[in-house]
Enzyme design. Sequence first.
Site, PDB file in Angstrom:
ATOM      1  N   ARG A   1     -54.600  -5.394 -25.219  1.00 25.05           N
ATOM      2  CA  ARG A   1     -54.404  -3.885 -24.524  1.00 25.05           C
ATOM      3  C   ARG A   1     -53.153  -3.819 -23.962  1.00 25.05           C
ATOM      4  NH1 ARG A   1     -59.134  -4.959 -20.223  1.00 25.05           N
ATOM      5  NH2 ARG A   1     -58.101  -6.770 -20.466  1.00 25.05           N
TER       6      ARG A   1
ATOM      7  N   ASP B   1       0.875  -1.201   0.010  1.00 29.47           N
ATOM      8  CA  ASP B   1      -0.008   0.048  -0.067  1.00 29.47           C
ATOM      9  C   ASP B   1       0.677   1.370   0.135  1.00 29.47           C
ATOM     10  OD1 ASP B   1      -3.126   0.448   0.847  1.00 29.47           O
ATOM     11  OD2 ASP B   1      -2.023   2.198   1.038  1.00 29.47           O
TER      12      ASP B   1
ATOM     13  N   CYS C   1     -52.772  -4.936 -17.223  1.00 31.02           N
ATOM     14  CA  CYS C   1     -52.626  -4.563 -15.972  1.00 31.02           C
ATOM     15  C   CYS C   1     -51.182  -3.659 -15.555  1.00 31.02           C
ATOM     16  CB  CYS C   1     -52.366  -5.874 -14.999  1.00 31.02           C
ATOM     17  SG  CYS C   1     -53.879  -6.516 -15.118  1.00 31.02           S
TER      18      CYS C   1
ATOM     19  N   HIS D   1     -29.496  -3.203  -6.217  1.00 34.71           N
ATOM     20  CA  HIS D   1     -29.890  -2.952  -4.690  1.00 34.71           C
ATOM     21  C   HIS D   1     -30.252  -1.595  -4.619  1.00 34.71           C
ATOM     22  CE1 HIS D   1     -26.330  -6.027  -4.419  1.00 34.71           C
ATOM     23  NE2 HIS D   1     -27.724  -6.624  -4.607  1.00 34.71           N
TER      24      HIS D   1
HETATM   25  N1  LIG Z   1     -15.690  -1.267   0.238  1.00 31.57           N
HETATM   26  C1  LIG Z   1     -16.284  -2.415  -0.002  1.00 31.57           C
HETATM   27  O1  LIG Z   1     -17.190  -2.806   0.662  1.00 31.57           O
HETATM   28  C2  LIG Z   1     -16.053  -3.024  -1.415  1.00 31.57           C
HETATM   29  C3  LIG Z   1     -16.925  -4.123  -1.682  1.00 31.57           C
HETATM   30  C4  LIG Z   1     -16.650  -4.655  -3.058  1.00 31.57           C
HETATM   31  C5  LIG Z   1     -15.813  -4.028  -4.069  1.00 31.57           C
HETATM   32  N2  LIG Z   1     -15.202  -2.690  -3.385  1.00 31.57           N
HETATM   33  C6  LIG Z   1     -14.220  -2.243  -4.307  1.00 31.57           C
HETATM   34  O2  LIG Z   1     -13.110  -2.421  -4.235  1.00 31.57           O
HETATM   35  C7  LIG Z   1     -11.897  -1.265  -4.440  1.00 31.57           C
HETATM   36  C8  LIG Z   1     -11.362  -1.034  -3.283  1.00 31.57           C
HETATM   37  O3  LIG Z   1     -12.513  -0.417  -2.116  1.00 31.57           O
HETATM   38  P1  LIG Z   1     -11.994  -0.043  -0.751  1.00 31.57           P
HETATM   39  O4  LIG Z   1     -12.941   0.028  -0.060  1.00 31.57           O
HETATM   40  O5  LIG Z   1     -11.203  -1.452  -0.293  1.00 31.57           O
HETATM   41  O6  LIG Z   1     -10.803   1.175  -0.958  1.00 31.57           O
HETATM   42  P2  LIG Z   1      -9.966   1.751   0.124  1.00 31.57           P
HETATM   43  O7  LIG Z   1      -9.944   3.150  -0.152  1.00 31.57           O
HETATM   44  O8  LIG Z   1     -10.467   1.191   1.588  1.00 31.57           O
HETATM   45  O9  LIG Z   1      -8.547   1.093  -0.049  1.00 31.57           O
HETATM   46  C9  LIG Z   1      -7.789   1.230  -1.241  1.00 31.57           C
HETATM   47  C10 LIG Z   1      -6.252   1.154  -0.867  1.00 31.57           C
HETATM   48  O10 LIG Z   1      -5.493   1.365  -1.990  1.00 31.57           O
HETATM   49  C11 LIG Z   1      -4.567   1.913  -1.813  1.00 31.57           C
HETATM   50  N3  LIG Z   1      -3.753   2.365  -2.933  1.00 31.57           N
HETATM   51  C12 LIG Z   1      -3.947   3.508  -4.000  1.00 31.57           C
HETATM   52  N4  LIG Z   1      -2.893   3.464  -4.991  1.00 31.57           N
HETATM   53  C13 LIG Z   1      -2.191   2.411  -4.560  1.00 31.57           C
HETATM   54  C14 LIG Z   1      -0.990   1.772  -5.207  1.00 31.57           C
HETATM   55  N5  LIG Z   1      -0.445   2.444  -6.555  1.00 31.57           N
HETATM   56  N6  LIG Z   1      -0.247   0.744  -4.792  1.00 31.57           N
HETATM   57  C15 LIG Z   1      -1.027   0.249  -3.613  1.00 31.57           C
HETATM   58  N7  LIG Z   1      -1.869   0.775  -2.834  1.00 31.57           N
HETATM   59  C16 LIG Z   1      -2.495   1.756  -3.431  1.00 31.57           C
HETATM   60  C17 LIG Z   1      -4.774   3.223  -0.971  1.00 31.57           C
HETATM   61  O11 LIG Z   1      -3.752   3.728  -0.206  1.00 31.57           O
HETATM   62  C18 LIG Z   1      -5.893   2.546  -0.030  1.00 31.57           C
HETATM   63  O12 LIG Z   1      -5.232   2.007   1.289  1.00 31.57           O
HETATM   64  C19 LIG Z   1     -12.911   0.010  -5.060  1.00 31.57           C
HETATM   65  O13 LIG Z   1     -12.947  -0.132  -6.486  1.00 31.57           O
HETATM   66  C20 LIG Z   1     -14.408  -0.394  -4.451  1.00 31.57           C
HETATM   67  O14 LIG Z   1     -15.418   0.090  -5.273  1.00 31.57           O
HETATM   68  C21 LIG Z   1     -15.248  -2.106  -2.170  1.00 31.57           C
END
Ligand SMILES: NC(=O)c1ccc[n+]([C@@H]2O[C@H](COP(=O)([O-])OP(=O)(O)OC[C@H]3O[C@@H](n4cnc5c(N)ncnc54)[C@H](O)[C@@H]3O)[C@@H](O)[C@H]2O)c1
Length: 422
Positions: free
Chosen positions: A334, A30, A269, A218
Site C-alpha cells: 500500500r 573592519d 501509515c 532548524h
Molecule cells: N551572527 C551569527 O550568529 C552568525 C553565526 C554563524 C554564521 N554567521 C555568518 O557570518 C557572517 C558574518 O555575520 P555577522 O553577524 O558577524 O555580521 P556583522 O554584520 O555583525 O559583521 C560583519 C562585519 O564585516 C564588516 N565588513 C564589511 N566589509 C568589510 C571589508 N571589506 N573588510 C573588513 N570588514 C568588512 C562590517 O563593517 C561588519 O562589521 C555572515 O555571513 C553570517 O551569515 C553569523
Amino acid sequence: MHVVIFGLGYVGFTAACCLASEGHKVTGIDVSSKKVASIREGRAPIIEPGVTEMLQEGLKNRLISADTEIGSHLDDAELAIICVGTPSGPDGSHNMSYIAEVSQQIAAAIDSDRKTPLAVAYRSTIRPGSIEELIAPIFRARLGEDTDRLVELVYNPEFLREGSAVADYFAPPKIVIGTKTGQPNAAMEKLNANIEAPTFHVGYREAEFTKFVDNTWHAVKVAYANEIGRVCLALGIQATQVHEIFKSDTKLNLSAYYTRPGGAFGGSCLPKDVRALQYISGDCGAGTPLVDSLLRSNEAHKHRLFEYAAEGLAPGDKILLAGLAFKAGTDDLRESPNVDLARKLLGAGFELEIFDPSIEAEHLTGANLGYAFSQLPSIEAILVDKAQAEATPYARVIASNATVEALELPADMDIRDLGTLP
Ligand SMILES: NC(=O)c1ccc[n+]([C@@H]2O[C@H](COP(=O)([O-])OP(=O)(O)OC[C@H]3O[C@@H](n4cnc5c(N)ncnc54)[C@H](O)[C@@H]3O)[C@@H](O)[C@H]2O)c1
C-alpha cells in the site's frame, strides 16, 4: 600564530576575543572606523556575554589590535579569517559584494615573496560554489600562476549562536573544514587544536552547503512545532504534554532516523496519516502549510528518483527492480513508492522485472491486492525469482530497498541504489 580577522561583527569579533584568550596574536580589520576605535578603547562593538573582559585582557597582553586598513598586517600572518556580512539581496540570494571586496583587498595585499602560503579561511555563510566560482577567480586574477604558492583557500562554517557565542566558539557542535582536496589544512589544524568536536574534512561545496542544511532544518523544526501547536490550540489539546511525549522519543523522533537523502516515504501509515492531519488542520482552521506541502514534496522526489533510476538507459532496456514493497521484509504494497516507480518505468518503455522475495502475487489479499493490481496490473508476469534475477544480464539493477542484499549479482553489474543518494 598571527591571525588576521576581516569583519569585526558578531562572528569576527567573538573569534578575535576567543583566539586572543588562547594566546594567538589577532589583528582585526573592519571598514567601520567606529568599530575599530571602540575596540582600541576596550569597548566591545557588540553585546555578548564575556567578550568585554576578553577584549580588555587581550589589549592588556598586546594580543588584540584593530585597524581599518590591511596595510602589511598579512605579511607575518599564517591565517586570515573572513567574517564579513552576507545579508539577503533583493532576490533572496546572499549579497556577495562584501565577500568579493574583501577577497580583492586580501589578494592585493599578499606579499609575493611569502615563503609559505597564507591560509584564507571564509567563515561567512556563502552559497555552494562561491569559493570555486567567485573567490578563487578573484585570487587567480590578481596572483596568476603564483596563486597556489601564496594562498590556500578554506571554507570553515561558523556555528555559534548569539547570546552564547563564546561558549559555542569553544564547544561547537562540529568543525567542518572545506579545502580544494578535502584534506586537512595545517593552519586550521593549529587553530582548532584545543577544540574537541566531531571534525569533517570535505570539499568546498559540501562545507559551504552545511549552514544552509542546518539553518533550514532548524527553521523546519520551529515551523513544524508551531503548526502542531496551532492544531493543539484549536482542538483543546495540551501542547506541552504533546511536546513532552514527542521529545522523549529519541529513537525515531529526535535521532538520525529518516534524515538520509534517498528513498521517498510511503507505506500504509505515513502518507495516510499526513493526509489526515492536513484534513484535521483544515477542518479546525489551524493552517499547516508545512504539513500541507509534504505529499507534494514526496511526489516531486518520487519523480526525481524515477529519472535517476532511468538515467543513461534507453526505452527497451531490460532492468530489474530489487524491492517492490516500501521496505524489505514486508509484503505490504500500500502506497509503496516502489510500486509508483515500477509503473513509471513500465510507462517509459523499459522491459522491467521485479524481485521481491516477500511478494507473491497470488497471496496478496484485501487492500494490498487492490492497490497492487490497480497500480501494476502486470505484476504477476514481471515478478521473478532469485535464480532468474541473478542469471539475467540486466542493463541495470535498481536497488529500491534492502532487498538487493539477498541477491548475488555479477561484480560488473550496474546497480543504482535509490535508498542512499551518492
Ligand atoms: N551572527 C551569527 O550568529 C552568525 C553565526 C554563524 C554564521 N554567521 C555568518 O557570518 C557572517 C558574518 O555575520 P555577522 O553577524 O558577524 O555580521 P556583522 O554584520 O555583525 O559583521 C560583519 C562585519 O564585516 C564588516 N565588513 C564589511 N566589509 C568589510 C571589508 N571589506 N573588510 C573588513 N570588514 C568588512 C562590517 O563593517 C561588519 O562589521 C555572515 O555571513 C553570517 O551569515 C553569523
